[in-house]
Scaffold this motif. Structure first.
Motif, PDB file in Angstrom:
ATOM      1  N   UNK A 194       0.847  -1.195   0.000  1.00  0.00           N
ATOM      2  CA  UNK A 194       0.000   0.000   0.000  1.00  0.00           C
ATOM      3  C   UNK A 194       0.880   1.242   0.000  1.00  0.00           C
ATOM      4  N   UNK A 195       0.557   2.171  -0.902  1.00  0.00           N
ATOM      5  CA  UNK A 195       1.301   3.417  -1.001  1.00  0.00           C
ATOM      6  C   UNK A 195       0.471   4.580  -0.462  1.00  0.00           C
ATOM      7  N   UNK A 196       1.162   5.587   0.047  1.00  0.00           N
ATOM      8  CA  UNK A 196       0.514   6.819   0.496  1.00  0.00           C
ATOM      9  C   UNK A 196       0.921   7.952  -0.435  1.00  0.00           C
ATOM     10  N   UNK A 197      -0.034   8.819  -0.787  1.00  0.00           N
ATOM     11  CA  UNK A 197       0.255   9.922  -1.701  1.00  0.00           C
ATOM     12  C   UNK A 197       1.245  10.910  -1.099  1.00  0.00           C
ATOM     13  N   UNK A 198       1.228  11.049   0.218  1.00  0.00           N
ATOM     14  CA  UNK A 198       2.158  11.920   0.930  1.00  0.00           C
ATOM     15  C   UNK A 198       2.245  11.453   2.373  1.00  0.00           C
ATOM     16  N   UNK A 252      -3.303   8.771   4.266  1.00  0.00           N
ATOM     17  CA  UNK A 252      -3.363   7.364   4.638  1.00  0.00           C
ATOM     18  C   UNK A 252      -2.902   6.499   3.470  1.00  0.00           C
ATOM     19  N   UNK A 253      -2.472   5.286   3.796  1.00  0.00           N
ATOM     20  CA  UNK A 253      -2.097   4.348   2.756  1.00  0.00           C
ATOM     21  C   UNK A 253      -3.350   3.886   2.004  1.00  0.00           C
ATOM     22  N   UNK A 255       3.589  -3.054   8.932  1.00  0.00           N
ATOM     23  CA  UNK A 255       2.167  -3.381   9.032  1.00  0.00           C
ATOM     24  C   UNK A 255       1.298  -2.272   8.455  1.00  0.00           C
ATOM     25  N   UNK A 256       1.874  -1.085   8.234  1.00  0.00           N
ATOM     26  CA  UNK A 256       1.105   0.032   7.679  1.00  0.00           C
ATOM     27  C   UNK A 256       1.081   0.032   6.162  1.00  0.00           C
ATOM     28  N   UNK A 275       2.978  -8.653  12.055  1.00  0.00           N
ATOM     29  CA  UNK A 275       4.311  -8.272  12.505  1.00  0.00           C
ATOM     30  C   UNK A 275       5.164  -9.504  12.824  1.00  0.00           C
ATOM     31  N   UNK A 276       4.536 -10.571  13.297  1.00  0.00           N
ATOM     32  CA  UNK A 276       5.277 -11.797  13.601  1.00  0.00           C
ATOM     33  C   UNK A 276       5.890 -12.393  12.335  1.00  0.00           C
TER      34      UNK A 276
END
Length: 261
Positions: free
Chosen positions: A51-55, A59-60, A208-209, A231-232
């Motif tokens: 997932x990408x975020x614009x800035x 949000x992603x 995870x984000x 995360x594990x």
């Protein structure tokens, strides 16, 4: 490709080379999109996306859409086009449940989406969908993983990756896919994390984000892996070796001035 301007004004004009250029442009939008990959065993199917975020203030952007309890899609390309296809797929699943009181077969819905995509390439007033999808789900025939293309083609895979920098993920999947058939759910998720990690640049890391993973099985419905559980798996991902930047930059700077030849 970009020199044939007189042949790419619509999607019904063939170039002298036997190509429909606007369809190829739509396929290129998929290649430059966000990486997404899927893999399946005899009992489970896993879908993972970056997932990408614009800035930094945004949000992603979510790249996985739930279609039904037994089906979801991962998209690469234009998200707006994907929302149109996702809405169509959800309506078809709802109608099928209302009429037949049973979940829709994954392959049947993929075939309908492919027909819908192909129709967009037959009219000069329309354009192809600029999105590629990985459709995953479980039905009475078992787990499935399909890829759809803007051209209207669709294919079924044991494992597949699409989007930008997906070649490295495909290489990883090709080396390991023979073991997927009998792999557990936890093993599939770990393989998905390892393969998705291959698509990132050396200065990027999976968190995870910026990553999401979904699992569907014959016994369990659509389930997105929580951040704590994810995360594990990320803690076990093989760390990337840092690239040597200095020599590369020196060579890149000298290359434009090199007139020998």
């Amino acid at each position: 490709m970009y020199r044939n301007q007189q042949y790419d004004m619509d999607c019904i004009t063939w170039s002298p080379g036997g190509r429909v250029l606007q369809v190829e442009y739509a396929m290129e939008a998929v290649k430059q999109g966000t990486p997404v990959l899927g893999l399946r065993s005899d009992t489970h199917v896993v879908l993972a996306s970056f997932k990408k975020a614009q800035s930094e203030l945004a949000q992603h952007q979510q790249k996985i859409f739930k279609i039904d309890d037994h089906m979801c899609i991962g998209i690469s390309g234009l998200t707006a086009d994907a929302r149109v296809l996702a809405e169509y797929m959800r309506n078809e699943c709802l109608n099928h449940r209302y009429v037949y009181d049973s979940p829709m077969l994954v392959g049947r819905l993929v075939s309908q989406v492919a027909d819908m995509s192909q129709q967009k390439t037959q009219s000069s007033s329309k354009r192809p969908f600029g999105v590629g999808m990985l459709v995953v789900g479980c039905d009475e025939k078992g787990p499935h993983l399909f890829e759809t293309c803007p051209s209207g083609n669709f294919f079924e895979y044991f494992a597949m990756a699409i989007g930008g920098r997906s070649t490295s993920a495909k290489t990883y999947l090709e080396k390991n896919f023979e073991t997927f058939k009998s792999t557990s759910e936890e093993g599939l998720i770990q393989h998905a994390c390892e393969a998705l990690n291959k698509t990132l640049a050396s200065d990027q890391t999976l968190t995870t984000k910026n990553m999401s993973v979904v699992v569907i099985s014959a016994n369990n419905k659509y389930r997105e892996i929580s951040a704590d559980d994810l995360q594990k798996y990320l803690d076990k991902v093989e760390k990337k070796e840092p690239e040597a930047d200095a020599p590369t930059e020196t060579a890149a700077a000298a290359a434009p001035m090199d007139t020998s030849g």
